[in-house]
Motif scaffolding. Structure first.
Motif, short mmCIF file in Angstrom:
data_model
loop_
_atom_site.label_atom_id
_atom_site.label_comp_id
_atom_site.label_asym_id
_atom_site.label_seq_id
_atom_site.Cartn_x
_atom_site.Cartn_y
_atom_site.Cartn_z
N PHE A 43 0.82 -1.21 0.00
CA PHE A 43 0.00 0.00 0.00
C PHE A 43 0.85 1.26 0.00
O PHE A 43 2.04 1.24 0.30
N ASN A 44 0.21 2.35 -0.38
CA ASN A 44 0.84 3.67 -0.53
C ASN A 44 2.05 3.58 -1.46
O ASN A 44 3.03 4.29 -1.28
N TYR A 45 1.95 2.65 -2.41
CA TYR A 45 2.98 2.46 -3.44
C TYR A 45 4.37 2.22 -2.84
O TYR A 45 5.38 2.59 -3.42
N GLY A 46 4.37 1.63 -1.65
CA GLY A 46 5.63 1.27 -0.99
C GLY A 46 6.20 2.34 -0.08
O GLY A 46 7.22 2.12 0.56
N LYS A 47 5.55 3.47 -0.01
CA LYS A 47 6.06 4.57 0.83
C LYS A 47 5.49 4.45 2.24
O LYS A 47 4.72 5.31 2.69
N MET A 48 5.90 3.38 2.92
CA MET A 48 5.43 3.10 4.28
C MET A 48 6.65 2.79 5.15
O MET A 48 7.63 2.22 4.68
N LYS A 49 6.56 3.16 6.42
CA LYS A 49 7.63 2.87 7.37
C LYS A 49 7.00 2.31 8.65
O LYS A 49 5.94 2.77 9.07
N ASN A 84 11.90 1.34 6.40
CA ASN A 84 11.12 1.33 5.17
C ASN A 84 10.55 -0.07 4.92
O ASN A 84 11.28 -1.06 5.02
N LEU A 85 9.29 -0.12 4.59
CA LEU A 85 8.63 -1.40 4.30
C LEU A 85 9.33 -2.12 3.16
O LEU A 85 9.52 -3.34 3.20
N MET A 86 9.77 -1.37 2.16
CA MET A 86 10.44 -1.99 1.01
C MET A 86 11.79 -2.58 1.41
O MET A 86 12.24 -3.57 0.82
N ASP A 87 12.46 -2.01 2.41
CA ASP A 87 13.71 -2.60 2.91
C ASP A 87 13.42 -3.93 3.60
O ASP A 87 14.17 -4.89 3.45
N MET A 88 12.34 -3.97 4.39
CA MET A 88 11.95 -5.22 5.03
C MET A 88 11.66 -6.29 3.98
O MET A 88 12.11 -7.43 4.08
N LEU A 89 10.95 -5.90 2.93
CA LEU A 89 10.62 -6.84 1.86
C LEU A 89 11.89 -7.33 1.16
O LEU A 89 12.02 -8.52 0.85
N SER A 90 12.83 -6.46 0.94
CA SER A 90 14.10 -6.84 0.32
C SER A 90 14.85 -7.88 1.16
O SER A 90 15.38 -8.86 0.63
N ILE A 91 14.89 -7.68 2.46
CA ILE A 91 15.52 -8.65 3.36
C ILE A 91 14.79 -9.98 3.28
O ILE A 91 15.42 -11.05 3.20
N LEU A 92 13.48 -9.93 3.26
CA LEU A 92 12.67 -11.15 3.18
C LEU A 92 12.94 -11.89 1.87
O LEU A 92 13.12 -13.12 1.87
N GLU A 93 12.99 -11.17 0.76
CA GLU A 93 13.28 -11.80 -0.53
C GLU A 93 14.65 -12.48 -0.51
O GLU A 93 14.80 -13.59 -1.03
N LYS A 94 15.65 -11.83 0.07
CA LYS A 94 16.99 -12.42 0.15
C LYS A 94 16.98 -13.68 0.99
O LYS A 94 17.62 -14.69 0.63
N ILE A 98 13.75 -15.71 -3.21
CA ILE A 98 12.67 -15.61 -4.20
C ILE A 98 12.28 -14.13 -4.32
O ILE A 98 12.11 -13.45 -3.31
N LYS A 99 12.13 -13.66 -5.54
CA LYS A 99 11.68 -12.29 -5.79
C LYS A 99 10.16 -12.25 -5.66
O LYS A 99 9.45 -13.09 -6.21
N ALA A 100 9.65 -11.28 -4.91
CA ALA A 100 8.21 -11.15 -4.70
C ALA A 100 7.51 -10.60 -5.93
O ALA A 100 8.06 -9.77 -6.66
N LYS A 101 6.29 -11.07 -6.15
CA LYS A 101 5.39 -10.46 -7.13
C LYS A 101 4.61 -9.41 -6.35
O LYS A 101 3.98 -9.72 -5.33
N ILE A 102 4.65 -8.17 -6.82
CA ILE A 102 4.09 -7.07 -6.03
C ILE A 102 2.97 -6.36 -6.78
O ILE A 102 3.10 -6.05 -7.97
N ASP A 103 1.90 -6.10 -6.06
CA ASP A 103 0.83 -5.23 -6.54
C ASP A 103 0.92 -3.94 -5.72
O ASP A 103 0.61 -3.94 -4.52
N PHE A 104 1.39 -2.86 -6.34
CA PHE A 104 1.46 -1.58 -5.65
C PHE A 104 0.09 -0.93 -5.69
O PHE A 104 -0.52 -0.81 -6.75
N LEU A 105 -0.39 -0.54 -4.52
CA LEU A 105 -1.74 0.01 -4.37
C LEU A 105 -1.70 1.34 -3.64
O LEU A 105 -0.74 1.64 -2.93
N PRO A 106 -2.80 2.13 -3.77
CA PRO A 106 -2.86 3.38 -3.00
C PRO A 106 -2.99 3.10 -1.50
O PRO A 106 -3.21 1.97 -1.08
N MET A 107 -2.89 4.14 -0.73
CA MET A 107 -3.01 4.05 0.72
C MET A 107 -4.37 3.46 1.11
O MET A 107 -5.38 3.78 0.50
#
Length: 152
Positions: A43-49, A84-94, A98-107
């Motif tokens: 959500f919020n196109y990845g701009k979450m903390k 940053n949520l995207m940093d958490m996701l990056s750690i999780l992918e590593k 596996i690279k995540a399939k992502i649907d970026f959505l509004p807030m």
């Protein structure tokens, strides 16, 4: 508490994750969906903390609050670091390799862009000091998840 002389302590937890965590939290949902090849909603196109806090640190703070047994206090238990949520996701992918399939959505309605625990009161009265860094906590969570659910 003061009127009826009832001891009470309030604990505010900030984005708790780890083994046996809530299945409705991001780390759990993201891990499950990534392993099953399903997209995850960001959500919020990845701009979450978020102030991600590993469960062992929450347990330490909870135990300290019980041991100290203050009459009437409220304690924030968090990592005191907004990640940053995207940093958490990056750690999780590593960790999952596996690279995540992502649907970026509004807030989402009712959501907030950032959480951050002010733990100064908890440090002062409880000696609370979170120790688990996000990278290490995600690694421990993934190990638990894979072993518990027999995935991979």
């Amino acid at each position: 508490s003061h009127l009826y002389k009832i001891s009470s302590i309030g604990l505010r937890f900030f984005t708790v994750y780890g083994p046996w965590g809530r299945p409705d939290m991001a780390t759990f949902i993201f891990t499950k969906n990534i392993l099953n090849g399903k997209p995850i909603n960001i959500f919020n196109y990845g701009k979450m903390k978020r102030d991600f806090t590993y469960v062992d640190d929450i347990i330490s703070g909870t135990k300290a609050a019980l041991d100290k047994n203050y009459f009437c206090e409220i304690f924030n238990l968090g990592n005191h670091k907004s990640e940053n949520l995207m940093d958490m996701l990056s750690i999780l992918e590593k960790e999952l390799e596996i690279k995540a399939k992502i649907d970026f959505l509004p807030m989402q309605s009712g959501d907030i862009k950032e959480t951050l625990a002010d733990i100064s009161h908890s440090k002062k009265l409880l000696g609370f000091s979170p120790n688990v860094k996000l990278k290490d906590g995600i690694s421990k969570f993934v190990d638990w998840y894979i072993n518990f659910y027999k995935t991979k």
